[in-house]
Design an enzyme around this catalytic site. Structure first.
Site, short mmCIF file in Angstrom:
data_model
loop_
_atom_site.label_atom_id
_atom_site.label_comp_id
_atom_site.label_asym_id
_atom_site.label_seq_id
_atom_site.Cartn_x
_atom_site.Cartn_y
_atom_site.Cartn_z
N HIS A 274 49.31 2.86 58.73
CA HIS A 274 48.42 4.01 58.92
C HIS A 274 48.86 5.19 58.05
O HIS A 274 48.04 5.83 57.38
CB HIS A 274 48.40 4.40 60.40
CG HIS A 274 47.70 5.69 60.67
ND1 HIS A 274 46.36 5.75 60.98
CD2 HIS A 274 48.15 6.97 60.68
CE1 HIS A 274 46.02 7.02 61.17
NE2 HIS A 274 47.09 7.77 60.99
N GLU A 275 50.16 5.47 58.05
CA GLU A 275 50.68 6.59 57.25
C GLU A 275 50.49 6.33 55.75
O GLU A 275 50.15 7.25 55.00
CB GLU A 275 52.16 6.82 57.56
CG GLU A 275 52.45 7.19 59.01
CD GLU A 275 51.75 8.47 59.43
OE1 GLU A 275 51.54 9.34 58.56
OE2 GLU A 275 51.41 8.61 60.61
N GLU A 352 41.86 10.39 59.77
CA GLU A 352 42.58 9.50 60.68
C GLU A 352 41.84 8.17 60.84
O GLU A 352 42.46 7.10 60.86
CB GLU A 352 42.77 10.17 62.04
CG GLU A 352 43.72 11.36 62.03
CD GLU A 352 45.10 10.99 61.54
OE1 GLU A 352 45.60 9.91 61.89
OE2 GLU A 352 45.69 11.80 60.80
N ASP A 356 43.30 4.53 59.77
CA ASP A 356 43.29 3.40 60.70
C ASP A 356 42.64 2.18 60.05
O ASP A 356 43.14 1.06 60.17
CB ASP A 356 42.53 3.76 61.97
CG ASP A 356 43.33 4.65 62.91
OD1 ASP A 356 44.55 4.76 62.74
OD2 ASP A 356 42.72 5.24 63.83
#
Length: 416
Positions: A274-275, A352, A356
């Site tokens: 995710h990061e 975000e 994801d």
């Protein structure tokens, strides 16, 4: 009171009222039952505990905001801005040292007002709900280090900005904007090496299954990792987190030790994916570009309000100054900053979702991200049913239920 004072007063009261309504709606929304998605993760006792934590932290936040607002208004209408200015002018240090002291004094007063609430949150609320691991010694040490950094870094930056606006004429906002932008980028580069280790210990991740899995995934998506570190987050809190920091060769990922200890290898790699998604989607660069653009607009508008007599009259100021212009313009700029913050929250939530999607589309065991989010919600006592208006106003991340729903859609329909 003139029009500038009226705008500032209305904005201060309106933003507090909006925040109050948002928080109250959020508290009301939290009273619904445990969502089925979290049955088996939350038991009834843990869910009730999360709601109690929400009530306690929200109440403290509203009290602290109300006290800060009242004290600001008292300071303003009692002539506090002018009294402080006249006191510091009496030392005859010159305009730039006086300006640094003036702005520093106001920041110190603001910090002192918030300090009792910070102490209560850390040692009462966070302690009561099992989060706090900060000792009084660490708390005081953090305060002193923060103060030292403010003096060593903040004071020269403020002095430089005051010098630009005093010496560079009508176009001073351009070199000031360029200089502060360059300094901010430099700070991002050196912070992981010189500043962050003042507060936390960064230990390279040991060789083993987790490191092999992380490096293997990073190579698979062609993402260079210069360093993987475990940070002693448990020194202050039981909460879990992971983040990237730095640029180029100084870029590193930091995993809180609390995160490493509470999650499986697949879950940790999913969080890392995710990061990395934020980098691959250029979210970091977009956020930086918007911040730089906002800074340029702010400095340009500030240049139009330098030594504006009406603005100084609104705050009962006797003498004009560049440093006073900076302070009062920032108060006048509050409504613009408020609107921008809401826009940036909307953009952040969109980012975000995109990160994801990147994670579950590049990591074969993407379901692990759902497991990680569920566990993080339990360990952090997250609010599972926030009110939509509160989310719109304040959330940088989508509510966890919505994130999980989107992730399930990505997994079922990866081509959409």
């Amino acid at each position: 009171m003139n029009v500038f004072g009226a705008v500032v007063l209305f904005t201060l009261l309106a933003t507090f009222l909006i925040r109050l309504v948002s928080e109250l709606l959020n508290l009301k929304a939290s009273r619904s039952g445990l969502p089925s998605e979290f049955k088996g993760i939350f038991d009834e006792e843990a869910y009730l505990k999360s709601q109690a934590y929400l009530r306690a932290s929200t109440t403290l936040s509203l009290y602290s905001g109300a006290v800060a607002l009242v004290l600001l208004l008292v300071f303003w209408f009692s002539g506090g801005f002018n009294l402080l200015d006249q006191f510091l002018r009496g030392f005859a240090f010159g305009s730039i040292p006086t300006g640094v002291l003036y702005i520093g004094s106001l920041m110190l007063l603001q910090s002192l007002i918030s300090l009792p609430f910070s102490i209560y949150k850390t040692f009462v609320i966070e302690e009561r709900y099992g989060f706090n691991r900060t000792t009084p010694g660490v708390f005081v040490s953090d305060l002193l280090k923060t103060l030292a950094l403010a003096v060593l870094i903040g004071a020269p930056v403020i002095a430089a900005l005051l010098w630009f606006f005093e010496a560079a004429g009508p176009m001073a906002w351009l070199p000031a904007w360029g200089a502060l932008t360059a300094f901010s980028l430099l700070l991002q580069y050196v912070a992981p090496t010189w500043i962050m280790p003042l507060f936390n210990r960064f230990v390279p991740l040991e060789d083993g299954e987790l490191k092999d899995a992380i490096t293997g995934y990073a190579k698979g998506v062609n993402f260079p990792l210069e360093g993987i570190y475990v940070i002693d987050g448990s020194k202050r809190s039981a909460r879990s987190n992971a983040f990237f920091t730095g640029f180029g060769k100084q870029k590193r990922i930091a995993l809180f030790d609390t995160l490493v200890n509470a999650h499986t290898v697949d879950e940790l790699v999913a969080v890392l994916a995710h990061e990395i998604g934020h980098f691959r989607k250029k979210h970091i660069l977009i956020s930086m570009a918007l911040s730089i653009l906002n800074l340029g607009v702010l400095f340009f508008l500030l240049s139009l309000f330098l030594a504006n007599r009406q603005l100084f009259d609104a705050f009962y100021m006797q003498d004009l100054s560049v440093y006073g212009s900076l302070v009062f313009f920032m108060l006048l700029y509050t409504p613009v900053e408020f609107i921008l913050s809401v826009f940036l929250q909307v953009l952040s939530r969109r980012h975000e979702y995109q990160a994801d999607r990147f994670a579950v589309s590049t990591f074969p065991r993407g379901e692990a991200l759902i497991d990680a989010l569920r566990k993080l919600s339990r360990s952090n006592l997250s609010n599972l049913t926030p009110h939509p208006f509160h989310v719109f106003m304040t959330y940088s991340h989508p509510p966890v239920m919505q994130r999980i729903g989107r992730i399930r859609e990505y997994l079922l329909h990866p081509d959409r």
